[in-house]
Design an enzyme around this catalytic site. Structure first.
Site, PDB file in Angstrom:
ATOM      1  N   LYS A  52       2.075  10.247   4.639  1.00 20.65           N
ATOM      2  CA  LYS A  52       1.014  11.255   4.665  1.00 20.65           C
ATOM      3  C   LYS A  52       1.189  12.173   5.883  1.00 20.65           C
ATOM      4  O   LYS A  52       1.019  13.390   5.789  1.00 20.65           O
ATOM      5  CB  LYS A  52      -0.364  10.574   4.703  1.00 20.65           C
ATOM      6  CG  LYS A  52      -0.729   9.921   3.366  1.00 20.65           C
ATOM      7  CD  LYS A  52      -1.892   8.940   3.462  1.00 20.65           C
ATOM      8  CE  LYS A  52      -2.072   8.230   2.115  1.00 20.65           C
ATOM      9  NZ  LYS A  52      -3.091   7.186   2.111  1.00 20.65           N
ATOM     10  N   GLN A  96      -7.304   4.420   5.725  1.00 18.77           N
ATOM     11  CA  GLN A  96      -6.339   3.752   4.856  1.00 18.77           C
ATOM     12  C   GLN A  96      -6.885   2.392   4.414  1.00 18.77           C
ATOM     13  O   GLN A  96      -7.390   1.613   5.218  1.00 18.77           O
ATOM     14  CB  GLN A  96      -5.002   3.581   5.599  1.00 18.77           C
ATOM     15  CG  GLN A  96      -3.872   3.014   4.759  1.00 18.77           C
ATOM     16  CD  GLN A  96      -3.476   3.907   3.582  1.00 18.77           C
ATOM     17  OE1 GLN A  96      -3.531   5.133   3.664  1.00 18.77           O
ATOM     18  NE2 GLN A  96      -3.067   3.301   2.485  1.00 18.77           N
ATOM     19  N   ASP A 119     -10.151  11.683   0.415  1.00 17.45           N
ATOM     20  CA  ASP A 119      -9.741  10.698  -0.596  1.00 17.45           C
ATOM     21  C   ASP A 119     -10.617  10.778  -1.849  1.00 17.45           C
ATOM     22  O   ASP A 119     -10.249  10.247  -2.893  1.00 17.45           O
ATOM     23  CB  ASP A 119      -9.897   9.278  -0.024  1.00 17.45           C
ATOM     24  CG  ASP A 119      -8.571   8.650   0.358  1.00 17.45           C
ATOM     25  OD1 ASP A 119      -7.534   9.045  -0.216  1.00 17.45           O
ATOM     26  OD2 ASP A 119      -8.575   7.759   1.231  1.00 17.45           O
TER      27      ASP A 119
HETATM   28  N1  GUN Z   1      -4.581   2.496  -0.310  1.00 22.37           N
HETATM   29  C1  GUN Z   1      -3.921   2.607  -1.487  1.00 22.37           C
HETATM   30  N2  GUN Z   1      -4.101   3.825  -2.027  1.00 22.37           N
HETATM   31  C2  GUN Z   1      -4.895   4.502  -1.178  1.00 22.37           C
HETATM   32  C3  GUN Z   1      -5.420   5.825  -1.171  1.00 22.37           C
HETATM   33  O1  GUN Z   1      -5.223   6.632  -2.094  1.00 22.37           O
HETATM   34  N3  GUN Z   1      -6.178   6.150  -0.112  1.00 22.37           N
HETATM   35  C4  GUN Z   1      -6.436   5.281   0.890  1.00 22.37           C
HETATM   36  N4  GUN Z   1      -7.212   5.684   1.884  1.00 22.37           N
HETATM   37  N5  GUN Z   1      -5.969   4.053   0.931  1.00 22.37           N
HETATM   38  C5  GUN Z   1      -5.192   3.679  -0.103  1.00 22.37           C
END
Ligand code: GUN
Length: 285
Positions: A52, A96, A119
């Protein structure tokens, strides 16, 4: 059979976003900021967060990744989020997941300011999605619809089967497919005759988190198969999806690969959401 490359589509979309972001400093006096919080050092999460950050920098978004210890308290995490909510230079906040087990994820996610929830996991954004109101869409489901549309794959009237019912992927992608007028079935680990159900799908979206779970008997001839899985192949140790690609691909009209399919689109949609949050913020009086 054609492979839908999420990697290629994401590259194209990132190029467009980079040109757009390049105009921001002059137009708005600053560039978008995405702040990512990672608690602990789960290798999968570290790798996602790194991806990211890299993608953000590639298109000119300022990425700040805050790494916290595995044993950070919930109160400390909530205090940090409150500070970021109040920071006018922070446009997007991403926590996350999964969080360490002593922390209640729902409480943490709910504490993020709705307009910074890149998100799309905040309950107000979820409610808006289910009520067809404007909202920030969760990145993976949004990316999946973009993949289908990039190939002009008809969705309206088609039978879509989603395997998996998670709040992050299965549920929201089902709603988006429904909004595109598909007839949607949500299947899961307790579904009876799962292979039979899956084999009726024109569009099969698999997000169950089990390596090579989908075998050819579960795939209709000419189906479109979208593989959301990110697993390690127990035999080779290599990254693999939820679909046995080699065995299933010949049956399909379109299929995504792991890696290079849904994953890059998730990141791409996160960048898109960050830009949208930024633009909303800077255009408010
Ligand atoms: N863990 C697995 N997929 C995601 C996601 O799309 N966003 C976040 N914040 N954590 C994750």
């Amino acid at each position: 059979m054609e492979i839908i490359s999420g990697k290629d589509l994401a590259t194209e979309l990132k190029c467009q976003m980079a040109s757009q972001v390049a105009t921001f400093k002059e137009r708005f006096g600053r560039i978008p900021n995405l702040t990512v919080i990672l608690a602990g050092d789960d290798p999968g999460s570290v790798s996602y967060v790194t991806g990211k950050a890299k993608a953000s920098e590639e298109i000119g978004i300022n990425n700040v990744t805050i790494r916290l210890s595995e044993d950070v308290t919930q109160a400390e995490l909530l205090a940090l989020i409150a500070k970021l909510n109040d920071d006018n230079n922070v446009d997007g906040i991403l926590v996350q997941l999964p969080l360490p087990p002593h922390i209640d994820s729902d409480t943490v996610i709910s504490s993020i300011e709705q307009s910074k929830d890149v998100d799309g996991f905040h309950p107000l954004n979820t409610a808006a999605l289910w009520n067809r109101r404007p909202c920030i869409l969760p990145c993976t489901p949004k990316g999946i619809i973009k993949l289908l549309k990039s190939k002009n794959i008809p969705i309206a009237g088609k039978k879509a089967v989603v395997i998996g019912r998670s709040a992050i992927v299965g549920l929201p992608v089902s709603k988006l497919l429904l909004d595109e007028h598909a007839t949607v079935t949500i299947a899961h680990s307790r579904t009876e005759n799962l292979a039979q159900v899956a084999s009726e799908a024109d569009i099969l979206v698999v997000a169950i988190g089990k390596p090579k779970f989908v075998t050819p008997d579960m795939v209709k001839h000419g189906a479109v198969v979208i593989d959301v899985g990110v697993n390690r192949d127990p035999d080779t140790g290599k990254l693999c999806g939820d679909v046995d690609f080699e065995a299933c691909a010949p049956l399909t009209s379109y299929i995504t690969k792991v890696p290079g399919g849904v994953g890059p689109m998730t990141i791409c949609c996160l960048l898109e959401n960050t830009i949208a949050c930024f633009l909303r913020k800077v255009s408010q009086p």
